[in-house]
Design a protein around this motif. Structure first.
Motif, PDB file in Angstrom:
ATOM      1  N   ALA A   4      -5.014  -3.616  -3.929  1.00  0.00           N
ATOM      2  CA  ALA A   4      -3.941  -4.489  -4.404  1.00  0.00           C
ATOM      3  C   ALA A   4      -3.888  -4.559  -5.920  1.00  0.00           C
ATOM      4  N   THR A   5      -2.696  -4.442  -6.469  1.00  0.00           N
ATOM      5  CA  THR A   5      -2.494  -4.727  -7.880  1.00  0.00           C
ATOM      6  C   THR A   5      -2.318  -6.230  -8.030  1.00  0.00           C
ATOM      7  N   ILE A 105     -15.398   0.762  -8.628  1.00  0.00           N
ATOM      8  CA  ILE A 105     -15.876   2.133  -8.469  1.00  0.00           C
ATOM      9  C   ILE A 105     -14.780   3.047  -7.943  1.00  0.00           C
ATOM     10  N   VAL A 106     -14.129   2.659  -6.851  1.00  0.00           N
ATOM     11  CA  VAL A 106     -13.165   3.569  -6.222  1.00  0.00           C
ATOM     12  C   VAL A 106     -11.847   3.647  -6.991  1.00  0.00           C
ATOM     13  N   ASN A 107     -11.592   2.662  -7.851  1.00  0.00           N
ATOM     14  CA  ASN A 107     -10.331   2.665  -8.610  1.00  0.00           C
ATOM     15  C   ASN A 107     -10.516   2.982 -10.091  1.00  0.00           C
ATOM     16  N   ARG A 108     -11.680   3.492 -10.464  1.00  0.00           N
ATOM     17  CA  ARG A 108     -11.949   3.665 -11.900  1.00  0.00           C
ATOM     18  C   ARG A 108     -11.052   4.713 -12.552  1.00  0.00           C
ATOM     19  N   THR A 109     -10.610   5.706 -11.816  1.00  0.00           N
ATOM     20  CA  THR A 109      -9.689   6.688 -12.384  1.00  0.00           C
ATOM     21  C   THR A 109      -8.300   6.092 -12.555  1.00  0.00           C
ATOM     22  N   LYS A 110      -7.902   5.293 -11.597  1.00  0.00           N
ATOM     23  CA  LYS A 110      -6.582   4.678 -11.616  1.00  0.00           C
ATOM     24  C   LYS A 110      -6.379   3.768 -12.813  1.00  0.00           C
ATOM     25  N   TYR A 111      -7.435   3.068 -13.206  1.00  0.00           N
ATOM     26  CA  TYR A 111      -7.296   2.081 -14.275  1.00  0.00           C
ATOM     27  C   TYR A 111      -7.942   2.489 -15.594  1.00  0.00           C
ATOM     28  N   LYS A 112      -8.531   3.683 -15.665  1.00  0.00           N
ATOM     29  CA  LYS A 112      -9.292   4.017 -16.862  1.00  0.00           C
ATOM     30  C   LYS A 112      -8.413   4.193 -18.097  1.00  0.00           C
TER      31      LYS A 112
END
Length: 343
Positions: A4-5, A105-112
């Motif tokens: 969720a955003t 951890i699982v969203n670190r690429t999405k928000y980096k």
């Protein structure tokens, strides 16, 4: 990995978690669970014994919308995806922290590439970033209905009572975190007193201690809940990871690294060199999360700051007498006999 955003979290708070749905669910299962053994809980509420574990009769106070009705409904309706990830805990065992770590951890690429101020964990509570499966029955459109991606879910349901679809799906991974029973007891004691209606007065430690030792806490007994996942982790070591809160606290970086590997999102050598692991540990630290969550309420209606008190190991010694401590030690020794579970 679907998650969720902040805007989606807000929408879910306003539109998807329906109190009316909760009432319908409780009415639907009431005739059944009213035949179960029950004991008085707090604020004139009942605890019902279902499949060997205790559940609250209501669902709007103390711990969001989780109750015997939503557990029974989840067992009947929840649809698992084999690529989903499930985070399992007994209440007050490190749920909020585990949710934050897994989400980061699982969203670190999405928000980096975003600025730090836009990261969901810097503006939202971890409980609003990924849902409990017990809440899915309250949504007008369940999260699992979106089959385009895998999902992160959390649950307080003991392993033997998980929805059959989760067990049958052969889901990729279940992460379980347990905590020293004394730490769970004291955290629960403070949590209840923070949320209990003032007209009922404050609870004393002796009362909470007595109920805890009898196993009469939501989703308890504590020892049976822990053992259910420990046994499952021995039977399915490649799918179920068993962690302890104390070890996570004492060696956060190495355990976050292990967690990322087990989740299927290992840190690359470049990420390690650039300090990404350390950034996630800091992002999910008690200091950061408690600062972010000083005000407001979660989608479940619980004050955000109720989930953050100290985040330390051993604080129970300030509240339990030597006699109380010895009683819990003896119960734990008997219940965990033959199991390699240490704190």
């Amino acid at each position: 990995m679907s998650s969720a955003t902040p805007s989606q979290s807000s929408e879910r708070c306003l539109e998807s978690l329906k109190v009316a749905n909760l009432s319908l669910i409780l009415d639907r299962y009431m005739d059944t669970y009213n035949t179960f053994p029950k004991e008085k809980f707090y604020m004139n509420e009942d605890l019902y014994l279902y499949q060997g574990f205790w559940y609250r009769s209501g669902g709007l106070v103390l711990h969001g919308f989780i109750s015997i009705g939503t557990v029974m409904a989840a067992q009947e309706t929840f649809q698992a995806n084999p690529y989903d990830i499930y985070l399992a805990t007994l209440p007050k065992s490190g749920t909020t922290w585990l949710k934050a770590l897994a989400f980061a951890i699982v969203n670190r690429t999405k928000y980096k590439t975003n600025s730090l101020s836009t990261h969901p964990l810097l503006i939202s509570n971890p409980h609003d970033c990924l849902p409990f499966i017990e809440h899915e029955v309250l949504r007008t459109r369940p999260t699992y209905a979106d089959l385009s991606d895998a999902h992160l879910f959390a649950t307080h349901i003991p392993y033997p009572s998980l929805p059959k679809s989760i067990i049958d799906s052969g889901c990729r991974v279940v992460i379980y975190i347990c905590r020293n029973p004394k730490g769970v007891l004291i955290s629960w004691f403070h949590f209840i007193n923070k949320l209990i209606e003032k007209s009922y007065g404050s609870l004393i430690i002796e009362e909470v201690f007595e109920r805890f030792c009898k196993g009469m806490t939501p989703c308890g007994p504590y020892w049976d809940h822990v053992k259910s996942y420990y046994k499952a982790s021995l039977e399915h070591p490649t799918r179920i990871m068993f962690l302890t809160y104390e070890n996570m606290i004492n060696d956060s970086e190495n355990n976050v690294k292990r967690l990322a590997e087990f989740l299927g999102y290992p840190f690359t050598e470049e990420e390690k060199a650039n300090g990404v692991l350390q950034e996630i540990v800091k992002l999910c630290s008690f200091e950061n999360l408690s600062e972010v969550n000083k005000n407001g309420k979660t989608c479940g209606g619980v004050p955000k700051n109720a989930f953050f008190r100290q985040g330390k190991v051993g604080d129970w010694s300030n509240y339990l007498t030597d006699e109380m401590s010895n009683v819990i030690d003896q119960i734990t020794l008997e219940k965990f006999n033959g199991f390699d579970i240490t704190f």
